[in-house]
Every structure is written in C-alpha cells, then in structure tokens.
Design a protein around this motif. Structure first.
Motif, PDB file in Angstrom:
ATOM      1  N   SER A 197     -25.667  60.154  71.084  1.00 14.51           N
ATOM      2  CA  SER A 197     -25.755  60.112  69.619  1.00 14.51           C
ATOM      3  C   SER A 197     -24.443  60.528  68.970  1.00 14.51           C
ATOM      4  N   LEU A 198     -23.650  61.305  69.690  1.00 12.98           N
ATOM      5  CA  LEU A 198     -22.375  61.777  69.153  1.00 12.98           C
ATOM      6  C   LEU A 198     -21.206  60.881  69.529  1.00 12.98           C
ATOM      7  N   LEU A 199     -21.353  60.089  70.554  1.00 11.34           N
ATOM      8  CA  LEU A 199     -20.228  59.296  71.048  1.00 11.34           C
ATOM      9  C   LEU A 199     -19.644  58.318  70.035  1.00 11.34           C
ATOM     10  N   PRO A 200     -20.449  57.699  69.162  1.00 14.23           N
ATOM     11  CA  PRO A 200     -19.825  56.808  68.172  1.00 14.23           C
ATOM     12  C   PRO A 200     -18.869  57.522  67.224  1.00 14.23           C
ATOM     13  N   LEU A 201     -18.932  58.850  67.195  1.00 15.53           N
ATOM     14  CA  LEU A 201     -18.053  59.611  66.314  1.00 15.53           C
ATOM     15  C   LEU A 201     -16.657  59.794  66.899  1.00 15.53           C
ATOM     16  N   ILE A 202     -16.489  59.424  68.144  1.00 22.28           N
ATOM     17  CA  ILE A 202     -15.213  59.635  68.806  1.00 22.28           C
ATOM     18  C   ILE A 202     -14.491  58.306  68.922  1.00 22.28           C
ATOM     19  N   SER A 203     -13.426  58.197  68.200  1.00 25.07           N
ATOM     20  CA  SER A 203     -12.657  56.957  68.211  1.00 25.07           C
ATOM     21  C   SER A 203     -11.183  57.299  68.193  1.00 25.07           C
ATOM     22  N   ASP A 204     -10.406  56.622  68.987  1.00 25.87           N
ATOM     23  CA  ASP A 204      -8.970  56.888  69.010  1.00 25.87           C
ATOM     24  C   ASP A 204      -8.197  55.865  68.191  1.00 25.87           C
ATOM     25  N   GLU A 205      -8.901  55.055  67.450  1.00 19.88           N
ATOM     26  CA  GLU A 205      -8.214  54.062  66.629  1.00 19.88           C
ATOM     27  C   GLU A 205      -8.697  54.140  65.187  1.00 19.88           C
ATOM     28  N   ASP A 206      -7.747  53.956  64.276  1.00 22.41           N
ATOM     29  CA  ASP A 206      -8.096  53.904  62.864  1.00 22.41           C
ATOM     30  C   ASP A 206      -8.515  52.481  62.536  1.00 22.41           C
ATOM     31  N   ILE A 207      -9.495  52.353  61.696  1.00 26.01           N
ATOM     32  CA  ILE A 207     -10.010  51.041  61.327  1.00 26.01           C
ATOM     33  C   ILE A 207      -9.553  50.707  59.913  1.00 26.01           C
ATOM     34  N   ASP A 208      -8.925  49.562  59.766  1.00 24.94           N
ATOM     35  CA  ASP A 208      -8.546  49.079  58.440  1.00 24.94           C
ATOM     36  C   ASP A 208      -9.758  48.377  57.859  1.00 24.94           C
ATOM     37  N   ILE A 209     -10.416  49.058  56.944  1.00 22.72           N
ATOM     38  CA  ILE A 209     -11.663  48.552  56.368  1.00 22.72           C
ATOM     39  C   ILE A 209     -11.469  47.194  55.695  1.00 22.72           C
ATOM     40  N   ASN A 210     -10.282  46.911  55.209  1.00 21.35           N
ATOM     41  CA  ASN A 210     -10.006  45.641  54.525  1.00 21.35           C
ATOM     42  C   ASN A 210     -10.045  44.440  55.465  1.00 21.35           C
ATOM     43  N   LEU A 211      -9.920  44.685  56.745  1.00 20.26           N
ATOM     44  CA  LEU A 211      -9.919  43.591  57.716  1.00 20.26           C
ATOM     45  C   LEU A 211     -11.306  43.290  58.273  1.00 20.26           C
ATOM     46  N   LEU A 212     -12.285  44.059  57.839  1.00 18.86           N
ATOM     47  CA  LEU A 212     -13.635  43.897  58.373  1.00 18.86           C
ATOM     48  C   LEU A 212     -14.453  42.911  57.550  1.00 18.86           C
ATOM     49  N   SER A 213     -15.392  42.280  58.217  1.00 19.48           N
ATOM     50  CA  SER A 213     -16.309  41.374  57.521  1.00 19.48           C
ATOM     51  C   SER A 213     -17.334  42.190  56.738  1.00 19.48           C
ATOM     52  N   TRP A 214     -18.092  41.513  55.888  1.00 20.35           N
ATOM     53  CA  TRP A 214     -19.144  42.175  55.122  1.00 20.35           C
ATOM     54  C   TRP A 214     -20.139  42.849  56.053  1.00 20.35           C
ATOM     55  N   LEU A 215     -20.520  42.185  57.124  1.00 16.95           N
ATOM     56  CA  LEU A 215     -21.501  42.729  58.059  1.00 16.95           C
ATOM     57  C   LEU A 215     -20.956  43.978  58.759  1.00 16.95           C
ATOM     58  N   GLU A 216     -19.708  43.937  59.178  1.00 11.34           N
ATOM     59  CA  GLU A 216     -19.112  45.109  59.825  1.00 11.34           C
ATOM     60  C   GLU A 216     -19.068  46.295  58.861  1.00 11.34           C
ATOM     61  N   LYS A 217     -18.727  46.031  57.611  1.00 12.28           N
ATOM     62  CA  LYS A 217     -18.704  47.103  56.606  1.00 12.28           C
ATOM     63  C   LYS A 217     -20.107  47.675  56.398  1.00 12.28           C
ATOM     64  N   LYS A 218     -21.098  46.800  56.368  1.00 12.15           N
ATOM     65  CA  LYS A 218     -22.483  47.239  56.193  1.00 12.15           C
ATOM     66  C   LYS A 218     -22.934  48.102  57.375  1.00 12.15           C
ATOM     67  N   LEU A 219     -22.583  47.702  58.581  1.00 10.87           N
ATOM     68  CA  LEU A 219     -22.944  48.482  59.766  1.00 10.87           C
ATOM     69  C   LEU A 219     -22.303  49.863  59.729  1.00 10.87           C
ATOM     70  N   ILE A 220     -21.053  49.919  59.323  1.00 11.66           N
ATOM     71  CA  ILE A 220     -20.367  51.208  59.215  1.00 11.66           C
ATOM     72  C   ILE A 220     -21.056  52.078  58.166  1.00 11.66           C
ATOM     73  N   SER A 221     -21.476  51.473  57.074  1.00 10.44           N
ATOM     74  CA  SER A 221     -22.180  52.200  56.019  1.00 10.44           C
ATOM     75  C   SER A 221     -23.492  52.773  56.543  1.00 10.44           C
ATOM     76  N   VAL A 222     -24.222  51.986  57.297  1.00 13.67           N
ATOM     77  CA  VAL A 222     -25.497  52.447  57.865  1.00 13.67           C
ATOM     78  C   VAL A 222     -25.241  53.597  58.844  1.00 13.67           C
ATOM     79  N   VAL A 223     -24.225  53.475  59.674  1.00 14.73           N
ATOM     80  CA  VAL A 223     -23.892  54.539  60.627  1.00 14.73           C
ATOM     81  C   VAL A 223     -23.523  55.816  59.874  1.00 14.73           C
ATOM     82  N   ASP A 224     -22.757  55.684  58.796  1.00 16.62           N
ATOM     83  CA  ASP A 224     -22.410  56.853  57.989  1.00 16.62           C
ATOM     84  C   ASP A 224     -23.660  57.551  57.460  1.00 16.62           C
ATOM     85  N   GLU A 225     -24.602  56.771  56.961  1.00 15.21           N
ATOM     86  CA  GLU A 225     -25.842  57.341  56.439  1.00 15.21           C
ATOM     87  C   GLU A 225     -26.635  58.043  57.540  1.00 15.21           C
ATOM     88  N   LEU A 226     -26.662  57.459  58.712  1.00 14.94           N
ATOM     89  CA  LEU A 226     -27.367  58.076  59.841  1.00 14.94           C
ATOM     90  C   LEU A 226     -26.696  59.376  60.260  1.00 14.94           C
TER      91      LEU A 226
END
Length: 108
Positions: A61-90
């Motif tokens: 449950s904690l592993l998605p919080l560990i990332s060694d890369e920064d994500i440029d939100i502007n390069l993501l599709s609508w669906l990818e942004k939505k998934l990130i939003s849902v993960v943030d809420e969770l």
C-alpha cells in the motif's frame, strides 16, 4: 501523487506526534525522519515494512508513494491525471484512517 516525504510528514502530523516520537516508534534516529521528510533520503525496504506494520496495512500500500522520477503533469493524458487524482484521495484517506495507530505506539 504525493511523494513519500510529503506522505510521511502528513501522516506524522495527523497522528499528532513530532519527529522524535516517530523516530522512536520506527526505531530509527530523528535525523533519518528529518532526511525522509525533506526528501533528502529515500526510505529503505525495512523502513517501509516497519511503517506498514505500525499502520497495520500491507507494505504494498505504501510502495506507490516511492518514485525516483518526477512526473510532468502537463505530459499526461486526462485518464492518467484522473488516476493520479484518485490515488491522491486514497492516500489522504489512508493518512486520516491510520494515523491514530502511530499515536497508539507513541503512548505505549
């Protein structure tokens, strides 16, 4: 998606404990907590496993919080942004529902 450093600090603050208390709960030095919260050090597998144990959740449950890369939100599709939003809420829900468990360790 929150970085682990932000997640850890929010979790600690939600539990109402300071860095020294979290260090004691996690059986690490207060300096390590500072380094983790300021994104100057990545958490070890042992740290993740201990934190998951203290929160009574699976370490995966904690592993998605560990990332060694920064994500440029502007390069993501609508669906990818939505998934990130849902993960943030969770993640916020996880913080709110499980933070008290850390406080219980601090009081023990």
């Amino acid at each position: 998606m929150k970085k682990f450093s932000s997640f850890l600090k929010e979790l600690r603050n939600s539990a109402g404990i300071n860095q020294s208390e979290l260090a004691e709960i996690m059986q690490v030095s207060p300096l390590l907590i500072t380094l983790l919260e300021t994104d100057k050090k990545e958490p070890s597998k042992k740290f993740i496993n201990t934190l998951a144990e203290r929160l009574e959740i699976k370490n995966t449950s904690l592993l998605p919080l560990i990332s060694d890369e920064d994500i440029d939100i502007n390069l993501l599709s609508w669906l990818e942004k939505k998934l990130i939003s849902v993960v943030d809420e969770l993640q916020i829900m996880l913080i709110q529902k499980k933070a008290y468990k850390l406080k219980n360790y601090a009081q023990a």
